[in-house]
Design a protein around this motif. Sequence first.
Motif, PDB file in Angstrom:
ATOM      1  N   ALA A  28       0.829  -1.205   0.000  1.00  0.00           N
ATOM      2  CA  ALA A  28       0.000   0.000   0.000  1.00  0.00           C
ATOM      3  C   ALA A  28       0.864   1.255   0.000  1.00  0.00           C
ATOM      4  O   ALA A  28       0.604   2.209  -0.744  1.00  0.00           O
ATOM      5  CB  ALA A  28      -0.920  -0.008   1.216  1.00  0.00           C
ATOM      6  N   LEU A  29       1.904   1.277   0.816  1.00  0.00           N
ATOM      7  CA  LEU A  29       2.749   2.469   0.916  1.00  0.00           C
ATOM      8  C   LEU A  29       3.465   2.795  -0.388  1.00  0.00           C
ATOM      9  O   LEU A  29       3.549   3.964  -0.795  1.00  0.00           O
ATOM     10  CB  LEU A  29       3.778   2.288   2.035  1.00  0.00           C
ATOM     11  N   VAL A  30       3.990   1.772  -1.065  1.00  0.00           N
ATOM     12  CA  VAL A  30       4.792   2.054  -2.256  1.00  0.00           C
ATOM     13  C   VAL A  30       3.933   2.456  -3.448  1.00  0.00           C
ATOM     14  O   VAL A  30       4.467   2.917  -4.461  1.00  0.00           O
ATOM     15  CB  VAL A  30       5.691   0.854  -2.639  1.00  0.00           C
ATOM     16  N   GLY A  61       6.149  -6.343  -0.982  1.00  0.00           N
ATOM     17  CA  GLY A  61       5.290  -5.182  -1.182  1.00  0.00           C
ATOM     18  C   GLY A  61       5.538  -4.447  -2.483  1.00  0.00           C
ATOM     19  O   GLY A  61       4.639  -3.765  -2.988  1.00  0.00           O
ATOM     20  N   VAL A  62       6.734  -4.588  -3.058  1.00  0.00           N
ATOM     21  CA  VAL A  62       6.995  -3.909  -4.327  1.00  0.00           C
ATOM     22  C   VAL A  62       6.038  -4.389  -5.412  1.00  0.00           C
ATOM     23  O   VAL A  62       5.718  -3.654  -6.348  1.00  0.00           O
ATOM     24  CB  VAL A  62       8.469  -4.074  -4.785  1.00  0.00           C
ATOM     25  N   ASN A 100       3.154  -2.121  -8.347  1.00  0.00           N
ATOM     26  CA  ASN A 100       2.969  -2.237  -9.794  1.00  0.00           C
ATOM     27  C   ASN A 100       1.574  -1.839 -10.244  1.00  0.00           C
ATOM     28  O   ASN A 100       1.377  -1.298 -11.329  1.00  0.00           O
ATOM     29  CB  ASN A 100       3.252  -3.672 -10.252  1.00  0.00           C
ATOM     30  N   PHE A 101       0.584  -2.130  -9.395  1.00  0.00           N
ATOM     31  CA  PHE A 101      -0.789  -1.790  -9.743  1.00  0.00           C
ATOM     32  C   PHE A 101      -0.949  -0.288  -9.946  1.00  0.00           C
ATOM     33  O   PHE A 101      -1.555   0.159 -10.923  1.00  0.00           O
ATOM     34  CB  PHE A 101      -1.733  -2.269  -8.634  1.00  0.00           C
ATOM     35  N   ALA A 102      -0.414   0.509  -9.015  1.00  0.00           N
ATOM     36  CA  ALA A 102      -0.609   1.955  -9.073  1.00  0.00           C
ATOM     37  C   ALA A 102       0.035   2.550 -10.318  1.00  0.00           C
ATOM     38  O   ALA A 102      -0.578   3.372 -11.019  1.00  0.00           O
ATOM     39  CB  ALA A 102      -0.041   2.605  -7.819  1.00  0.00           C
ATOM     40  N   SER A 103       1.269   2.168 -10.616  1.00  0.00           N
ATOM     41  CA  SER A 103       1.930   2.728 -11.793  1.00  0.00           C
ATOM     42  C   SER A 103       1.255   2.256 -13.071  1.00  0.00           C
ATOM     43  O   SER A 103       1.102   3.023 -14.031  1.00  0.00           O
ATOM     44  CB  SER A 103       3.419   2.352 -11.796  1.00  0.00           C
ATOM     45  N   SER A 104       0.819   1.004 -13.090  1.00  0.00           N
ATOM     46  CA  SER A 104       0.160   0.480 -14.275  1.00  0.00           C
ATOM     47  C   SER A 104      -1.169   1.190 -14.539  1.00  0.00           C
ATOM     48  O   SER A 104      -1.473   1.572 -15.677  1.00  0.00           O
ATOM     49  CB  SER A 104      -0.081  -1.028 -14.108  1.00  0.00           C
ATOM     50  N   GLY A 163      -6.796   2.346  -0.431  1.00  0.00           N
ATOM     51  CA  GLY A 163      -7.598   1.142  -0.631  1.00  0.00           C
ATOM     52  C   GLY A 163      -6.849  -0.117  -0.253  1.00  0.00           C
ATOM     53  O   GLY A 163      -7.409  -1.029   0.370  1.00  0.00           O
ATOM     54  N   ALA A 164      -5.568  -0.184  -0.613  1.00  0.00           N
ATOM     55  CA  ALA A 164      -4.775  -1.363  -0.271  1.00  0.00           C
ATOM     56  C   ALA A 164      -4.584  -1.496   1.231  1.00  0.00           C
ATOM     57  O   ALA A 164      -4.474  -2.608   1.759  1.00  0.00           O
ATOM     58  CB  ALA A 164      -3.419  -1.299  -0.976  1.00  0.00           C
ATOM     59  N   LEU A 165      -4.564  -0.357   1.949  1.00  0.00           N
ATOM     60  CA  LEU A 165      -4.473  -0.425   3.409  1.00  0.00           C
ATOM     61  C   LEU A 165      -5.690  -1.129   3.995  1.00  0.00           C
ATOM     62  O   LEU A 165      -5.628  -1.667   5.102  1.00  0.00           O
ATOM     63  CB  LEU A 165      -4.339   0.978   3.997  1.00  0.00           C
TER      64      LEU A 165
END
Length: 459
Positions: free
Chosen positions: A85-87, A139-140, A144-148, A391-393
């Motif tokens: 979530a943080l990254v 967590g990395v 990937n979801f956010a950048s994608s 949301g991931a949190l």
Amino acid sequence: MTGTTTAPRRGGRWIERWEPEDETFWRETGEPVARRNLLYSVLSEHIGFSIWSLWSVMVLFMGPQYGIDPAGKFFLIGTATFVGALVRVPYTFAVARFGGRNWTVVSALLLLAPTTAALVVMEPGTSYGTFLAVAALTGVGGGNFASSMTNINAFFPLRKKGWALGLNAGGGNIGVPVVQLVALLVIGTAGAGHPRLLLWTYLPLIVLAAALALVRMDNLGPVRNDGGAVREAARDAHTWIMAFLYIGTFGSFIGYSFAFGLVLQTQFGRTPLQAASLTFIGPLLGSLVRPVGGALADRYGGARITLATFAAMAAATGVVLLASVRASLPVFLVGFVALFALSGLGNGSTYKMIPGIFAAKALARGLDGEAAAAHGRRLSGASMGLIGAVGALGGLAINLVFRSAFLESGSGTAAFATFLGFYAVCCAVTWAVYLRRPAVAQAPVTGGQGERKAQLTAV
């Protein structure tokens, strides 16, 4: 995010003119390029989700010889969720800083670190602190979801975003059930004592995803790092309202995906093989229906689909709660799988709402045409990192609630009662903000047209 004045860049596949809202440009040039980038974005994100959810299956391999109780295992998978979530926030802005194609390559290669680390440490006798550190590394994959999503959001016109973002996210989400299926294959053939076979499988897939992104994807030159957009999105109340709703949809999906197998083992006494044979079903359905949620939102409006989804999730949680009290595994499975499918629909509809909200706000400011579209893409892209992270949190919260419930009573019943109350609140917020009396923003428009009203019913 559009324009033709930016200077060309050297040393990479950069596209300097991108105007997806121009129908002629989209038909003749934009659509095939966007679809190609979507395909390889899905592949990379898919592998990222598999690595992020790695510890949801690693714990199935960790028998009594590892000396870790159920609460400790929930904390392991919660750690992976938290870091993922943080990254998501820096990963969102990396697209503008480095280019979508360039960052897809880098983010894929970063997945080698947690996979290799797990290969080294995955055996009895390893300290719990070491397992926590390696789980944190995974967590990395969540980033990937956010950048994608930020990258694909820039490629598609507003009228196609629900479908495109749903397909991108759904194809990525399928990484969760796929890694669970691979784990099932390993446990069923080699036994629960060979987790490294699973890890060896993913190393070449990571390299393949990075290589294909390198040769087949593109960077969009008009997408520039824009700290002003981030600050503006962070000040907008709708960013945080949507982040709250996304906790209910994606937070549920990822939290349940990580916890499902462990709940089956702990509460219903399933063996690792029995648990692995069931855990993939829910995440698979939730992933497959995510594009359906986006398509339904394109047609009927994201808010309507989201409200219906939360109401149905509350009903399904009631079924799961009843099954937990009565210790009925068949009823529990029916309710839990329904929760997965519904969370997938909600994931698609909520992400459709985000660009719709900011497009409506651009019209309310008096912008129109490509200027309004560019403003909407600018702010929706910036907000997606924040919304995706919060949301991931929610997935972390689900695992912590499960951990607390099992510590206190050895059952997930109290956790399910908590989730039921939360979905009721999500229903109320969706209805009150986006459906009861749609927000109307007014802005003066030049040219003697008086005032133009833009309603958030567009979402």
